[in-house]
Design an enzyme around this catalytic site. Structure first.
Site, short mmCIF file in Angstrom:
data_model
loop_
_atom_site.label_atom_id
_atom_site.label_comp_id
_atom_site.label_asym_id
_atom_site.label_seq_id
_atom_site.Cartn_x
_atom_site.Cartn_y
_atom_site.Cartn_z
NE ARG A 224 -49.77 -2.84 40.92
CZ ARG A 224 -50.19 -3.36 39.77
NH1 ARG A 224 -49.89 -2.79 38.61
NH2 ARG A 224 -50.96 -4.44 39.76
CG HIS A 272 -52.80 1.21 36.12
ND1 HIS A 272 -52.55 1.02 37.45
CD2 HIS A 272 -52.56 -0.01 35.55
CE1 HIS A 272 -52.19 -0.23 37.68
NE2 HIS A 272 -52.19 -0.88 36.53
P1 NDP Z 1 -43.64 -12.00 37.46
O1 NDP Z 1 -43.85 -12.41 38.86
O2 NDP Z 1 -43.82 -13.01 36.39
O3 NDP Z 1 -42.16 -11.42 37.29
C1 NDP Z 1 -41.56 -10.61 38.25
C2 NDP Z 1 -40.09 -10.49 37.95
O4 NDP Z 1 -39.52 -9.54 38.87
C3 NDP Z 1 -39.32 -11.80 38.13
O5 NDP Z 1 -38.32 -11.92 37.14
C4 NDP Z 1 -38.68 -11.63 39.50
O6 NDP Z 1 -37.47 -12.34 39.69
C5 NDP Z 1 -38.39 -10.14 39.48
N1 NDP Z 1 -38.21 -9.65 40.84
C6 NDP Z 1 -39.08 -9.68 41.87
N2 NDP Z 1 -38.51 -9.16 42.97
C7 NDP Z 1 -37.26 -8.78 42.62
C8 NDP Z 1 -36.18 -8.18 43.31
N3 NDP Z 1 -36.28 -7.87 44.61
N4 NDP Z 1 -35.04 -7.93 42.63
C9 NDP Z 1 -34.93 -8.28 41.34
N5 NDP Z 1 -35.91 -8.85 40.61
C10 NDP Z 1 -37.07 -9.09 41.25
O7 NDP Z 1 -44.58 -10.74 37.20
P2 NDP Z 1 -45.23 -10.25 35.82
O8 NDP Z 1 -44.18 -10.16 34.81
O9 NDP Z 1 -46.42 -11.07 35.50
O10 NDP Z 1 -45.79 -8.80 36.25
C11 NDP Z 1 -44.93 -7.81 36.76
C12 NDP Z 1 -45.73 -6.63 37.29
O11 NDP Z 1 -46.23 -5.85 36.21
C13 NDP Z 1 -46.99 -6.97 38.08
O12 NDP Z 1 -46.66 -7.35 39.39
C14 NDP Z 1 -47.77 -5.68 38.01
O13 NDP Z 1 -47.44 -4.87 39.13
C15 NDP Z 1 -47.26 -5.02 36.73
N6 NDP Z 1 -48.33 -4.90 35.73
C16 NDP Z 1 -48.70 -3.65 35.30
C17 NDP Z 1 -49.67 -3.49 34.35
C18 NDP Z 1 -50.04 -2.15 33.83
O14 NDP Z 1 -51.01 -2.02 33.09
N7 NDP Z 1 -49.32 -1.09 34.13
C19 NDP Z 1 -50.36 -4.65 33.75
C20 NDP Z 1 -49.89 -5.92 34.25
C21 NDP Z 1 -48.90 -6.02 35.21
P3 NDP Z 1 -37.45 -13.95 39.68
O15 NDP Z 1 -37.65 -14.34 38.23
O16 NDP Z 1 -36.09 -14.28 40.15
O17 NDP Z 1 -38.56 -14.39 40.56
C1 OXD Z 2 -52.16 -5.83 36.55
C2 OXD Z 2 -52.44 -4.44 36.14
O1 OXD Z 2 -51.48 -6.04 37.56
O2 OXD Z 2 -53.29 -4.24 35.24
O3 OXD Z 2 -52.63 -6.74 35.85
O4 OXD Z 2 -51.84 -3.51 36.67
#
Ligand code: NDP
Ligand code: OXD
Length: 309
Positions: A224, A272
């Site tokens: 993001r 994006h």
């Molecule tokens: P998940 O919830 O599966 O994974 C998030 C990861 O981040 C977990 O490993 C979590 O740790 C870690 N995390 C969260 N907070 C912290 C912190 N404070 N410190 C360290 N690690 C942290 O999310 P996804 O993998 O499904 O998606 C991630 C993000 O990707 C989405 O939220 C979205 O914003 C972005 N995205 C962007 C897209 C694009 O087109 N640009 C498309 C799809 C998604 P833990 O395992 O310990 O919970």
């Molecule tokens: C998502 C994205 O969060 O597309 O899926 O950014």
């Protein structure tokens, strides 16, 4: 019981048609057409207008059309104590891995520099680096981060991860929490941000964090725009601390035309699109959750409102 779809990006008809192609009897409406507000139990949203969720008194679930839910958490007017869900989809993860791989290989092999040279008809071979010269550090070892780690490892890349909670992965070193952050950063010559945007991760890609990377590291932000302190980036690239950045997400989207990132030679911009929910792939899991609401069963892919992701 019924579903309302809320998004403002011109894709409402595409989504509604896909729902109806796959489930012709489904009571699904988009928010701009007349719909029975009292019957709506599920709102599926993507960057919905703030306040638009207040008119559904019987809402049981707010579902994100995508993986992220930051825009739902930010809407303080949303009804509280309603389940929030998100998308977990292998196709979304595969698309993300392909995008990040393209960004890494483009960087390693100087593809941008050669595009620029081509514009000038300039033949100028440049030194390049190989996969084996780099360690990719994935901030956010979650659904997308772990899928990416697996893909990159299969290609022979050194990969490490960072998460909030400790994890035991045989094939991958995962650092965790504040204690593991600096060591993780020290080792990452390419940093990929795949964190959710929360109160804790907002602004995490800042001067201080990025200064812990090895000099000349490369940044890929596909999470993001709010993760990056935008005014810190250009000075870090101009000083050589970063060799460049590939950015798919921005604080303001679309990125304003006057934004300095557009013209900076070290910054690659995409709008994006790193990974976009595919209606055909995602509709079945959304409908499965609708069925679970109707049958009063626990929902899939629930978000923890305390953690914000
Ligand atoms: P998940 O919830 O599966 O994974 C998030 C990861 O981040 C977990 O490993 C979590 O740790 C870690 N995390 C969260 N907070 C912290 C912190 N404070 N410190 C360290 N690690 C942290 O999310 P996804 O993998 O499904 O998606 C991630 C993000 O990707 C989405 O939220 C979205 O914003 C972005 N995205 C962007 C897209 C694009 O087109 N640009 C498309 C799809 C998604 P833990 O395992 O310990 O919970
Ligand atoms: C998502 C994205 O969060 O597309 O899926 O950014």
């Amino acid at each position: 019981m019924a579903i309302v779809l809320i998004r403002q990006d011109g894709k409402l008809d595409l989504w509604k048609n896909t729902f109806l192609q796959q489930f012709p009897e489904l009571p699904v409406y988009h928010y701009k057409e007349a719909h029975p507000e009292e019957e709506i139990t599920m709102a599926i949203v993507w960057k919905h207008p703030e306040g638009s969720l207040t008119k559904y008194p019987n809402l049981a679930c707010i579902a994100s059309f995508g993986a992220g839910v930051d825009f739902i958490m930010e809407d303080t007017s949303r009804p509280q104590n309603v389940d929030i869900t998100r998308v977990i989809d292998p196709a979304l993860a595969a698309d993300m891995s392909e995008y990040v791989l393209a960004a890494i290989l483009g960087y390693l092999k100087n593809m941008d520099l050669y595009s620029h040279d081509q514009d000038l008809s300039s033949w100028e071979p440049k030194p390049y680096t190989r996969i084996s010269d780099h360690t990719v550090g994935i901030m956010g070892a979650g659904t997308l981060g772990m899928a990416l780690a697996t893909s990159l490892s299969q290609l022979g890349m050194k990969v490490i991860g960072w998460s909030r909670s400790p994890k035991k992965e045989k094939a991958l070193k995962i650092y965790d929490g504040t204690a593991g952050k600096v060591e993780f950063l020290h080792k990452s010559t390419i940093l990929v941000c795949l964190l959710p945007l929360t109160n804790t991760t907002k602004g995490i890609l800042n001067k201080e964090t990025l200064s812990h990377l090895p000099s000349g590291a490369y940044l890929i932000n596909v999470a993001r725009g709010g993760h990056l302190v935008e005014e810190d980036l250009i000075p870090l690239i101009d000083s050589g601390q970063l060799s460049g950045a590939c950015l798919d997400v921005f604080q303001e989207e679309p990125l304003p035309t006057e934004h300095p990132f557009w013209k900076h030679p070290g910054i690659k911009i995409t709008p994006h699109v790193a990974s976009v929910s595919d209606p055909a792939s995602v509709v079945p899991q959304l409908v499965e959750n609708y069925r679970r609401i109707c049958d009063k069963e626990p929902l899939l892919h629930l978000v923890d409102p305390q953690k914000g992701y």
